[in-house]
Design an enzyme around this catalytic site. Structure first.
Site, PDB file in Angstrom:
ATOM      1  N   LYS A  58       0.828  -1.217   0.000  1.00  0.00           N
ATOM      2  CA  LYS A  58       0.000   0.000   0.000  1.00  0.00           C
ATOM      3  C   LYS A  58       0.857   1.260   0.000  1.00  0.00           C
ATOM      4  CE  LYS A  58      -2.434  -2.660  -0.510  1.00  0.00           C
ATOM      5  NZ  LYS A  58      -2.534  -4.127  -0.436  1.00  0.00           N
ATOM      6  N   ALA A 189      -3.676 -12.585 -12.646  1.00  0.00           N
ATOM      7  CA  ALA A 189      -4.447 -11.327 -12.511  1.00  0.00           C
ATOM      8  C   ALA A 189      -5.319 -11.399 -11.266  1.00  0.00           C
ATOM      9  CB  ALA A 189      -5.291 -11.084 -13.758  1.00  0.00           C
ATOM     10  N   GLY A 190      -4.749 -11.902 -10.168  1.00  0.00           N
ATOM     11  CA  GLY A 190      -5.460 -11.893  -8.887  1.00  0.00           C
ATOM     12  C   GLY A 190      -5.192 -10.556  -8.202  1.00  0.00           C
ATOM     13  N   ILE A 192      -3.050  -9.613  -5.812  1.00  0.00           N
ATOM     14  CA  ILE A 192      -1.649  -9.181  -5.643  1.00  0.00           C
ATOM     15  C   ILE A 192      -1.028  -8.826  -7.000  1.00  0.00           C
ATOM     16  CG2 ILE A 192       0.630  -9.895  -4.800  1.00  0.00           C
ATOM     17  CD1 ILE A 192      -0.792 -11.563  -2.661  1.00  0.00           C
ATOM     18  N   GLU A 195      -2.281  -5.424  -8.100  1.00  0.00           N
ATOM     19  CA  GLU A 195      -1.719  -4.318  -7.304  1.00  0.00           C
ATOM     20  C   GLU A 195      -0.265  -4.052  -7.681  1.00  0.00           C
ATOM     21  OE1 GLU A 195      -4.533  -4.689  -3.307  1.00  0.00           O
ATOM     22  OE2 GLU A 195      -2.386  -4.910  -3.077  1.00  0.00           O
ATOM     23  N   VAL A 277       0.830 -16.185  -8.384  1.00  0.00           N
ATOM     24  CA  VAL A 277      -0.180 -17.212  -8.671  1.00  0.00           C
ATOM     25  C   VAL A 277      -0.823 -17.760  -7.398  1.00  0.00           C
ATOM     26  CG1 VAL A 277       0.845 -17.863 -10.878  1.00  0.00           C
ATOM     27  CG2 VAL A 277       1.616 -18.984  -8.786  1.00  0.00           C
ATOM     28  N   MET A 325      -7.490 -15.585   2.268  1.00  0.00           N
ATOM     29  CA  MET A 325      -6.173 -15.227   2.834  1.00  0.00           C
ATOM     30  C   MET A 325      -6.114 -13.716   2.952  1.00  0.00           C
ATOM     31  SD  MET A 325      -3.531 -17.819   1.070  1.00  0.00           S
ATOM     32  CE  MET A 325      -3.164 -19.398   1.804  1.00  0.00           C
ATOM     33  N   HIS A 328      -7.387  -9.108   7.795  1.00  0.00           N
ATOM     34  CA  HIS A 328      -8.448  -8.825   8.762  1.00  0.00           C
ATOM     35  C   HIS A 328      -9.227 -10.088   9.119  1.00  0.00           C
ATOM     36  CE1 HIS A 328      -9.472  -7.698   4.625  1.00  0.00           C
ATOM     37  NE2 HIS A 328     -10.647  -8.247   4.836  1.00  0.00           N
ATOM     38  N   HIS A 451     -23.553  15.188   2.795  1.00  0.00           N
ATOM     39  CA  HIS A 451     -23.368  15.686   1.437  1.00  0.00           C
ATOM     40  C   HIS A 451     -22.342  16.806   1.449  1.00  0.00           C
ATOM     41  CE1 HIS A 451     -24.234  16.967  -2.633  1.00  0.00           C
ATOM     42  NE2 HIS A 451     -24.235  18.214  -2.186  1.00  0.00           N
TER      43      HIS A 451
HETATM   44  P1  FAD Z   1       1.349 -14.121   8.238  1.00  0.00           P
HETATM   45  O1  FAD Z   1       1.153 -12.672   8.121  1.00  0.00           O
HETATM   46  O2  FAD Z   1       1.974 -14.835   7.091  1.00  0.00           O
HETATM   47  O3  FAD Z   1       2.213 -14.335   9.551  1.00  0.00           O
HETATM   48  C1  FAD Z   1       2.664 -15.573   9.950  1.00  0.00           C
HETATM   49  C2  FAD Z   1       3.859 -15.382  10.832  1.00  0.00           C
HETATM   50  O4  FAD Z   1       4.183 -16.617  11.437  1.00  0.00           O
HETATM   51  C3  FAD Z   1       5.100 -14.926  10.076  1.00  0.00           C
HETATM   52  O5  FAD Z   1       5.639 -13.816  10.720  1.00  0.00           O
HETATM   53  C4  FAD Z   1       6.030 -16.127  10.161  1.00  0.00           C
HETATM   54  O6  FAD Z   1       7.413 -15.771  10.221  1.00  0.00           O
HETATM   55  C5  FAD Z   1       5.590 -16.761  11.460  1.00  0.00           C
HETATM   56  N1  FAD Z   1       5.884 -18.187  11.575  1.00  0.00           N
HETATM   57  C6  FAD Z   1       5.540 -19.171  10.711  1.00  0.00           C
HETATM   58  N2  FAD Z   1       5.935 -20.359  11.177  1.00  0.00           N
HETATM   59  C7  FAD Z   1       6.523 -20.116  12.372  1.00  0.00           C
HETATM   60  C8  FAD Z   1       7.123 -20.953  13.336  1.00  0.00           C
HETATM   61  N3  FAD Z   1       7.194 -22.267  13.182  1.00  0.00           N
HETATM   62  N4  FAD Z   1       7.651 -20.371  14.439  1.00  0.00           N
HETATM   63  C9  FAD Z   1       7.597 -19.018  14.609  1.00  0.00           C
HETATM   64  N5  FAD Z   1       7.034 -18.205  13.724  1.00  0.00           N
HETATM   65  C10 FAD Z   1       6.499 -18.732  12.630  1.00  0.00           C
HETATM   66  N6  FAD Z   1      -4.350  -8.956   3.017  1.00  0.00           N
HETATM   67  C11 FAD Z   1      -5.258  -7.998   3.262  1.00  0.00           C
HETATM   68  O7  FAD Z   1      -6.185  -8.237   4.047  1.00  0.00           O
HETATM   69  N7  FAD Z   1      -5.178  -6.774   2.672  1.00  0.00           N
HETATM   70  C12 FAD Z   1      -4.193  -6.462   1.803  1.00  0.00           C
HETATM   71  O8  FAD Z   1      -4.146  -5.343   1.281  1.00  0.00           O
HETATM   72  C13 FAD Z   1      -3.211  -7.442   1.520  1.00  0.00           C
HETATM   73  N8  FAD Z   1      -2.199  -7.171   0.686  1.00  0.00           N
HETATM   74  C14 FAD Z   1      -1.227  -8.111   0.478  1.00  0.00           C
HETATM   75  C15 FAD Z   1      -0.185  -7.796  -0.384  1.00  0.00           C
HETATM   76  C16 FAD Z   1       0.826  -8.710  -0.612  1.00  0.00           C
HETATM   77  C17 FAD Z   1       1.959  -8.349  -1.547  1.00  0.00           C
HETATM   78  C18 FAD Z   1       0.794  -9.972   0.060  1.00  0.00           C
HETATM   79  C19 FAD Z   1       1.889 -10.975  -0.149  1.00  0.00           C
HETATM   80  C20 FAD Z   1      -0.250 -10.303   0.908  1.00  0.00           C
HETATM   81  C21 FAD Z   1      -1.283  -9.375   1.112  1.00  0.00           C
HETATM   82  N9  FAD Z   1      -2.360  -9.652   1.962  1.00  0.00           N
HETATM   83  C22 FAD Z   1      -3.318  -8.700   2.167  1.00  0.00           C
HETATM   84  C23 FAD Z   1      -2.503 -10.955   2.631  1.00  0.00           C
HETATM   85  C24 FAD Z   1      -2.073 -10.845   4.102  1.00  0.00           C
HETATM   86  O9  FAD Z   1      -0.743 -10.413   4.156  1.00  0.00           O
HETATM   87  C25 FAD Z   1      -2.243 -12.187   4.791  1.00  0.00           C
HETATM   88  O10 FAD Z   1      -3.561 -12.643   4.628  1.00  0.00           O
HETATM   89  C26 FAD Z   1      -1.960 -12.064   6.283  1.00  0.00           C
HETATM   90  O11 FAD Z   1      -0.648 -11.616   6.500  1.00  0.00           O
HETATM   91  C27 FAD Z   1      -2.180 -13.401   6.984  1.00  0.00           C
HETATM   92  O12 FAD Z   1      -1.908 -13.260   8.339  1.00  0.00           O
HETATM   93  P2  FAD Z   1      -1.392 -14.490   9.210  1.00  0.00           P
HETATM   94  O13 FAD Z   1      -1.173 -13.949  10.575  1.00  0.00           O
HETATM   95  O14 FAD Z   1      -2.277 -15.643   9.019  1.00  0.00           O
HETATM   96  O15 FAD Z   1       0.008 -14.912   8.550  1.00  0.00           O
HETATM   97  P1  AMP Z   2      -4.716 -15.188  -6.506  1.00  0.00           P
HETATM   98  O1  AMP Z   2      -4.893 -16.600  -6.048  1.00  0.00           O
HETATM   99  O2  AMP Z   2      -5.904 -14.290  -6.316  1.00  0.00           O
HETATM  100  O3  AMP Z   2      -3.454 -14.578  -5.999  1.00  0.00           O
HETATM  101  O4  AMP Z   2      -4.544 -15.246  -8.088  1.00  0.00           O
HETATM  102  C1  AMP Z   2      -3.582 -16.049  -8.725  1.00  0.00           C
HETATM  103  C2  AMP Z   2      -3.945 -16.097 -10.211  1.00  0.00           C
HETATM  104  O5  AMP Z   2      -2.878 -16.721 -10.938  1.00  0.00           O
HETATM  105  C3  AMP Z   2      -5.200 -16.920 -10.504  1.00  0.00           C
HETATM  106  O6  AMP Z   2      -6.134 -16.097 -11.145  1.00  0.00           O
HETATM  107  C4  AMP Z   2      -4.703 -18.052 -11.396  1.00  0.00           C
HETATM  108  O7  AMP Z   2      -5.637 -18.378 -12.405  1.00  0.00           O
HETATM  109  C5  AMP Z   2      -3.435 -17.469 -12.013  1.00  0.00           C
HETATM  110  N1  AMP Z   2      -2.479 -18.497 -12.490  1.00  0.00           N
HETATM  111  C6  AMP Z   2      -2.057 -19.601 -11.823  1.00  0.00           C
HETATM  112  N2  AMP Z   2      -1.163 -20.317 -12.577  1.00  0.00           N
HETATM  113  C7  AMP Z   2      -1.019 -19.650 -13.755  1.00  0.00           C
HETATM  114  C8  AMP Z   2      -0.248 -19.858 -14.954  1.00  0.00           C
HETATM  115  N3  AMP Z   2       0.571 -20.919 -15.110  1.00  0.00           N
HETATM  116  N4  AMP Z   2      -0.349 -18.953 -15.970  1.00  0.00           N
HETATM  117  C9  AMP Z   2      -1.152 -17.856 -15.824  1.00  0.00           C
HETATM  118  N5  AMP Z   2      -1.909 -17.617 -14.734  1.00  0.00           N
HETATM  119  C10 AMP Z   2      -1.848 -18.480 -13.700  1.00  0.00           C
END
Ligand code: FAD
Ligand code: AMP
Length: 479
Positions: A58, A189-190, A192, A195, A277, A325, A328, A451
Site C-alpha cells: 500500500k 491477474a489476482g 496481488i 496491485e 499465482v 487469505m 483482517h 453531502h
Molecule cells: P502471516 O502474516 O503470514 O504471519 C505468519 C507469521 O508466522 C510470520 O511472521 C512467520 O514468520 C511466522 N511463523 C511461521 N511459522 C513459524 C514458526 N514455526 N515459528 C515461529 N514463527 C512462525 N491482506 C489484506 O487483508 N489486505 C491487503 O491489502 C493485503 N495485501 C497483500 C499484499 C501482498 C503483496 C501480500 C503478499 C499479501 C497481502 N495480503 C493482504 C494478505 C495478508 O498479508 C495475509 O492474509 C496475512 O498476513 C495473513 O496473516 P497471518 O497472521 O495468518 O500470517
Molecule cells: P490469486 O490466487 O488471487 O493470488 O490469483 C492467482 C492467479 O494466478 C489466478 O487467477 C490463477 O488463475 C493465475 N495463475 C495460476 N497459474 C497460472 C499460470 N501458469 N499462468 C497464468 N496464470 C496463472
C-alpha cells in the site's frame, strides 16, 4: 522445562499478534513465538502483512498513485508542474520507514499488554508443549494450556517459472525493485498481481499480465469486474486472459516467457517477471506428527468454524486455515480464539468479510455477487449507481466506477455490496456493517448521508434497488 503459559501463539502476523494481545487483555499469561528476522538479524513482528504484504504494497501503491496524479491529472484541475520524476530509491525508503513504524508498534503493544515475545521457530511437540529453537539453534520447551498456530502463508512457485535472482521474483521481490523495469511481466491477474502490476506500470513499466483463466476477477460482480477491466486497460495494463504460462528461459538480464492461449503457443520477453499465482500455507514442520493435528494435502490445518483443530486446546487461524487469505480475517479469528480460550462464547460471521483490491480506482466487495446469488437459486433485485453522477466524486476529479447492491428479492435483505471507485476500500465498511446488522436495502435508503460525500453513491445504489435513485433517471413510480 521453561516457563508455563496459559496460551502460546506461534507466529506474530495479523492473526497471531492480535490473538496474543487479545489473550493477554483477557488476563491470560501469553507468549508469542516469531521466527522472522530483518536484514539486521533482529526479530520482527507483523508477519507477511507488515513486512512484505499489505502495508509495503500500500505504501508503494500510494506513492505511485500520487506520482500519476501529479504527472497526468494535476493539470486538469489547474495545478501546473514541471514533469515530475519518480525517485524509486526514495519511494523504497518511504516504504521501509512505514514498515519499520508498523513493526515497532507491534513490539511496543506486546510490551504494553504483557505478551512475552519468544524469538525463534516454534514447533508443537505435544498437545500442551511448544519447542522453540532460538536463532542461535538453542532449543527450549514451554508448556501451555492452549496453543494457537498462526503460521501464515508463503508465495506459490510454479515449475514453468523458477525464481531467478532479481529477474523472476515473487511479490516480495517486486517490493524491492531498485529501478523501474522497462518491460514487466506479471503472472496472475489476482489481487496481488493487479496491485503490484499497477505500481510498476504507473511508474513507467510496459506491463503485461498473463492470466490462465478466461474470466477477469470471477469473485467480483460481473458488472464491477467489467468496469474494472476497462479502467485498468485505459491506464495501460495489458491484461491477457486465457493465457496459461508454460515455460520460461533466462537469457542475460531478461526472461522469455512461453504461454498458450486460444491462438496457440506465444512468447514474450521481459526485464522482470513477477509470479503472483497465489499463496500456500506455511505449515511444514510446525506440528510434530505425533500430536495428531490434521492437515489437508495442500498443508492447510483442519479447523472447525471456531478454529479448533482436531486436538483439544490447539487452535489454528489465518492464512494457514481455510477461508480467504486476508489480514483482517486472520485478526478476527485471532480475537475469536482468544475469547473462546478465555471462556467466552465467540463466533465469526464468515459471510461478511470484505475484500479490497487497492488499484486505482479501488475494487471492494462483501457478500455475494449477482451471478453467485443466481447460481444459488436466490431471486435478487439489484441497484447500481455510477460515481459520474456523484457530486463529491466529480469534485474529486475521480468520477470513474460504480456501486452495486444485491438484495434478496423477497425480503430486501442485503446479500452483497460491490464497488469500484476511489476509496472503495473505505466505502465498503458501510456494506459490511449493513450486512452484520442484517439490514435491508431500504434501511440504507432511509439513512441520511452527509453531502457531498462519495458515500452518497451507496445511498443512491440502495435507493436504486427499488428503482428510486434520486440523481438518476428513475424507472419506477413509487406506490
Ligand atoms: P502471516 O502474516 O503470514 O504471519 C505468519 C507469521 O508466522 C510470520 O511472521 C512467520 O514468520 C511466522 N511463523 C511461521 N511459522 C513459524 C514458526 N514455526 N515459528 C515461529 N514463527 C512462525 N491482506 C489484506 O487483508 N489486505 C491487503 O491489502 C493485503 N495485501 C497483500 C499484499 C501482498 C503483496 C501480500 C503478499 C499479501 C497481502 N495480503 C493482504 C494478505 C495478508 O498479508 C495475509 O492474509 C496475512 O498476513 C495473513 O496473516 P497471518 O497472521 O495468518 O500470517
Ligand atoms: P490469486 O490466487 O488471487 O493470488 O490469483 C492467482 C492467479 O494466478 C489466478 O487467477 C490463477 O488463475 C493465475 N495463475 C495460476 N497459474 C497460472 C499460470 N501458469 N499462468 C497464468 N496464470 C496463472
Amino acid at each position: 522445562m521453561a516457563d508455563k503459559f496459559d496460551v502460546i501463539v506461534i507466529g506474530a502476523g495479523p492473526g497471531g499478534y492480535v490473538a496474543a494481545i487479545r489473550a493477554a487483555q483477557m488476563g491470560l499469561k501469553t507468549a508469542c513465538v516469531e521466527k522472522w528476522v530483518n536484514k539486521e538479524g533482529k526479530t520482527v513482528h507483523g508477519g507477511t502483512c507488515l513486512n512484505v504484504g499489505c502495508i509495503p504494497s500500500k505504501a508503494l501503491l500510494e506513492t505511485s498513485h500520487k506520482f500519476v496524479e501529479a504527472r497526468d491529472h494535476f493539470a486538469e484541475i489547474g495545478i501546473d508542474l514541471e514533469a515530475p520524476k519518480a525517485n524509486v530509491a526514495k519511494m523504497l525508503e518511504f516504504k521501509n520507514s512505514v514498515i519499520a513504524k508498523n513493526v515497532g508498534g507491534i513490539s511496543a503493544l506486546f510490551k504494553a499488554n504483557g505478551v512475552t515475545a519468544l524469538d525463534g521457530t516454534g514447533r508443537v511437540v505435544g498437545s500442551k508443549q511448544v519447542e522453540v529453537t532460538g536463532h542461535d539453534g538453542e532449543k527450549s520447551t514451554f508448556e501451555a494450556d492452549n496453543i494457537v498456530i498462526a503460521a501464515g502463508s508463503v508465495p506459490v512457485e510454479i515449475p514453468p517459472t523458477p525464481l531467478h535472482e532479481d529477474i523472476v521474483v515473487t511479490s516480495t521481490g517486486a517490493l524491492e525493485f531498485t529501478e523501474v523495469p522497462k518491460r514487466l511481466g506479471v503472472i496472475g491477474a489476482g489481487v496481488i498481481g493487479l496491485e503490484l502490476g499497477s505500481v510498476w506500470s504507473r511508474l513507467g513499466a510496459e506491463t503485461v499480465v498473463l492470466e490462465a483463466m478466461d474470466t477477469f476477477l470471477p469473485m467480483v460482480d460481473t458488472a464491477i469486474a467489467k468496469e474494472t477491466q476497462k479502467l485498468l486497460k485505459k491506464q495501460g495494463l495489458d491484461i491477457k486472459l486465457g493465457a496459461r504460462v508454460t515455460g520460461s528461459e533466462i537469457k542475460g538480464n531478461e526472461v522469455t516467457v512461453k504461454y498458450s492461449d486460444k491462438d496457440g503457443e506465444q512468447e514474450l520477453t521481459f526485464d522482470k517477471l513477477i509470479v503472483c499465482v497465489g499463496r500456500r500455507p506455511y505449515t511444514k514442520g510446525v506440528v510434530d506428527e505425533s500430536v495428531g493435528v490434521g492437515l489437508d494435502e495442500r498443508g492447510f490445518i483442519h479447523v472447525d468454524d471456531q478454529c479448533r483443530t482436531s486436538v483439544p486446546g490447539i487452535y489454528a487461524i489465518g492464512d494457514c486455515v481455510r477461508g480467504p487469505m486476508l489480514a483482517h480475517k486472520a485478526s478476527e479469528e485471532g480475537v475469536m480464539v482468544a475469547d473462546i480460550i478465555a471462556g467466552h462464547k465467540a463466533e465469526m460471521n464468515y459471510d461478511a468479510i470484505p475484500s479490497v483490491i487497492y488499484t486505482s480506482p479501488e475494487v471492494a466487495w462483501v457478500g455475494m455477487n449477482e451471478q453467485e446469488a443466481k447460481a444459488k437459486g436466490i431471486e435478487v433485485k439489484t441497484g447500481s449507481f455510477p460515481f459520474s453522477a456523484n457530486g463529491r466524486a466529480l469534485a474529486n476529479n475521480a468520477p470513474e466506477g460504480m456501486a452495486k447492491i444485491i438484495a434478496d428479492a423477497e425480503t430486501d435483505r442485503i446479500l452483497g455490496v460491490h464497488i469500484v471507485s476511489q476509496h472503495a476500500g473505505e466505502l465498503i465498511a458501510q456494506g459490511v456493517i449493513a450486512m452484520e446488522f442484517g439490514s435491508s436495502a431500504e434501511d440504507l435508503a432511509l439513512t441520511c448521508y452527509a453531502h457531498p460525500s462519495t458515500s452518497e453513491a451507496i445511498h443512491e445504489a440502495a435507493l436504486a434497488v427499488d428503482g428510486h435513485a434520486i440523481h438518476m433517471a428513475n424507472r419506477k413510480k413509487r406506490k
